[in-house]
Design an enzyme around this catalytic site. Structure first.
Site, PDB file in Angstrom:
ATOM      1  N   HIS A  19       0.920  -1.064   0.103  1.00 34.13           N
ATOM      2  CA  HIS A  19      -0.046   0.049   0.105  1.00 34.13           C
ATOM      3  C   HIS A  19       0.793   1.255  -0.112  1.00 34.13           C
ATOM      4  O   HIS A  19       0.630   2.271  -0.779  1.00 34.13           O
ATOM      5  CB  HIS A  19      -0.813  -0.101   1.347  1.00 34.13           C
ATOM      6  CG  HIS A  19      -1.967  -0.929   1.344  1.00 34.13           C
ATOM      7  ND1 HIS A  19      -1.819  -1.615   2.396  1.00 34.13           N
ATOM      8  CD2 HIS A  19      -2.794  -1.454   0.412  1.00 34.13           C
ATOM      9  CE1 HIS A  19      -2.832  -2.740   2.342  1.00 34.13           C
ATOM     10  NE2 HIS A  19      -3.547  -2.374   1.176  1.00 34.13           N
ATOM     11  N   LYS A  43     -16.054  -7.146   4.724  1.00 36.82           N
ATOM     12  CA  LYS A  43     -14.953  -7.699   5.376  1.00 36.82           C
ATOM     13  C   LYS A  43     -15.300  -7.879   6.907  1.00 36.82           C
ATOM     14  O   LYS A  43     -15.889  -6.729   7.332  1.00 36.82           O
ATOM     15  CB  LYS A  43     -13.583  -6.951   5.134  1.00 36.82           C
ATOM     16  CG  LYS A  43     -13.404  -7.131   3.709  1.00 36.82           C
ATOM     17  CD  LYS A  43     -12.105  -6.245   3.360  1.00 36.82           C
ATOM     18  CE  LYS A  43     -11.595  -6.469   1.873  1.00 36.82           C
ATOM     19  NZ  LYS A  43     -10.296  -5.474   1.545  1.00 36.82           N
ATOM     20  N   ARG A  95      -2.653  -6.125  -8.219  1.00 34.02           N
ATOM     21  CA  ARG A  95      -1.885  -7.265  -8.292  1.00 34.02           C
ATOM     22  C   ARG A  95      -1.806  -8.494  -9.349  1.00 34.02           C
ATOM     23  O   ARG A  95      -0.826  -9.064  -9.552  1.00 34.02           O
ATOM     24  CB  ARG A  95      -1.940  -7.913  -6.967  1.00 34.02           C
ATOM     25  CG  ARG A  95      -1.588  -6.877  -5.631  1.00 34.02           C
ATOM     26  CD  ARG A  95      -1.668  -7.544  -4.446  1.00 34.02           C
ATOM     27  NE  ARG A  95      -3.224  -7.813  -4.345  1.00 34.02           N
ATOM     28  CZ  ARG A  95      -3.956  -7.911  -3.249  1.00 34.02           C
ATOM     29  NH1 ARG A  95      -3.501  -7.436  -1.954  1.00 34.02           N
ATOM     30  NH2 ARG A  95      -5.280  -7.997  -3.415  1.00 34.02           N
ATOM     31  N   SER A 133      -3.315  -7.409   2.755  1.00 35.08           N
ATOM     32  CA  SER A 133      -3.694  -7.574   4.129  1.00 35.08           C
ATOM     33  C   SER A 133      -3.870  -8.894   4.924  1.00 35.08           C
ATOM     34  O   SER A 133      -3.573  -9.325   5.842  1.00 35.08           O
ATOM     35  CB  SER A 133      -4.535  -6.508   4.579  1.00 35.08           C
ATOM     36  OG  SER A 133      -3.975  -5.127   4.376  1.00 35.08           O
TER      37      SER A 133
END
Length: 167
Positions: A19, A43, A95, A133
Site C-alpha cells: 500500500h 470484510k 496485483r 493485508s
C-alpha cells in the site's frame, strides 16, 4: 492549472508496504494525495475503523517520503468523498487478474455515480505482487515473520491488538 487531488482508498487492515509503495508512487504524479481509509461491509476487520485510520496516520507521519500526504476515514461512498475533497482521481493497485475483475466492476459503478472521477491503476513492484493485508494477517496469526511486509509500528499494533483479544 489547478491542483490534481488523488485518493488512494483501501480498508488498510493493516496498511502494508505494498500500500505504502502505491501511495509513494502516486505522490510523484499527483499534487495532493489523500489516503482514504474505508469501511468495507464485506470484510470482518482485525482493527476497527478508528484503529485503522489512526494506524494509517501514524505510518504516514513516520515516513519522510510521505510528507504532505493526508489520511482520512471514509464511511460513505468513495465518489461522494471524492466530490467533497475535490479529488478527480482514484488510484488503486492491481496485483493479479483476480484484482482486475473486482476493480473493473467498481470502476464502472463509480463512473455511473460520478463521471468526474477517473480511476488510475498501478501495478506493484514484483516484491509486492503477492502481498495483501489478508496474507499478512494469516502469516502473523500463525507466528510467521511479517517484518518485510509491514512497518514496525504495524507489527507492534498487531501484537498489542492480539494480546488484548486474548485477554
Amino acid at each position: 492549472m489547478s491542483e490534481v487531488i488523488a485518493l488512494v482508498p483501501g480498508t488498510f487492515d493493516p496498511i502494508t508496504n505494498g500500500h505504502i509503495d502505491i501511495v509513494k508512487r502516486a505522490k510523484k504524479i499527483f499534487d495532493k494525495i489523500i489516503v482514504a481509509v474505508a469501511v468495507n461491509a464485506g470484510k470482518n476487520p482485525f482493527f476497527n475503523f478508528d484503529e485503522r485510520v489512526e494506524l494509517t496516520k501514524r505510518v504516514v507521519e513516520l515516513d519522510e517520503e510521505l510528507h504532505g500526504v493526508e489520511v482520512a476515514g471514509v464511511k460513505g461512498l468513495l465518489v461522494d468523498f471524492a466530490k467533497k475533497e475535490n479529488a478527480k482521481v482514484v488510484v488503486r493497485g492491481l496485483r493479479a487478474v483476480s484484482d482486475f475483475e473486482y476493480e473493473l466492476q467498481m470502476a464502472f459503478m463509480n463512473r455511473r455515480l460520478n463521471k468526474e472521477v477517473e480511476m488510475v491503476y498501478m501495478m506493484p513492484y514484483i516484491k509486492y505482487s503477492f502481498l495483501s493485508s489478508s496474507i499478512v494477517k494469516d502469516v502473523f496469526f500463525n507466528g510467521g515473520d511479517i517484518s518485510k511486509f509491514v512497518p514496525e509500528i504495524v507489527i507492534k499494533a498487531m501484537k498489542k491488538k492480539l494480546s488484548e483479544r486474548r485477554g
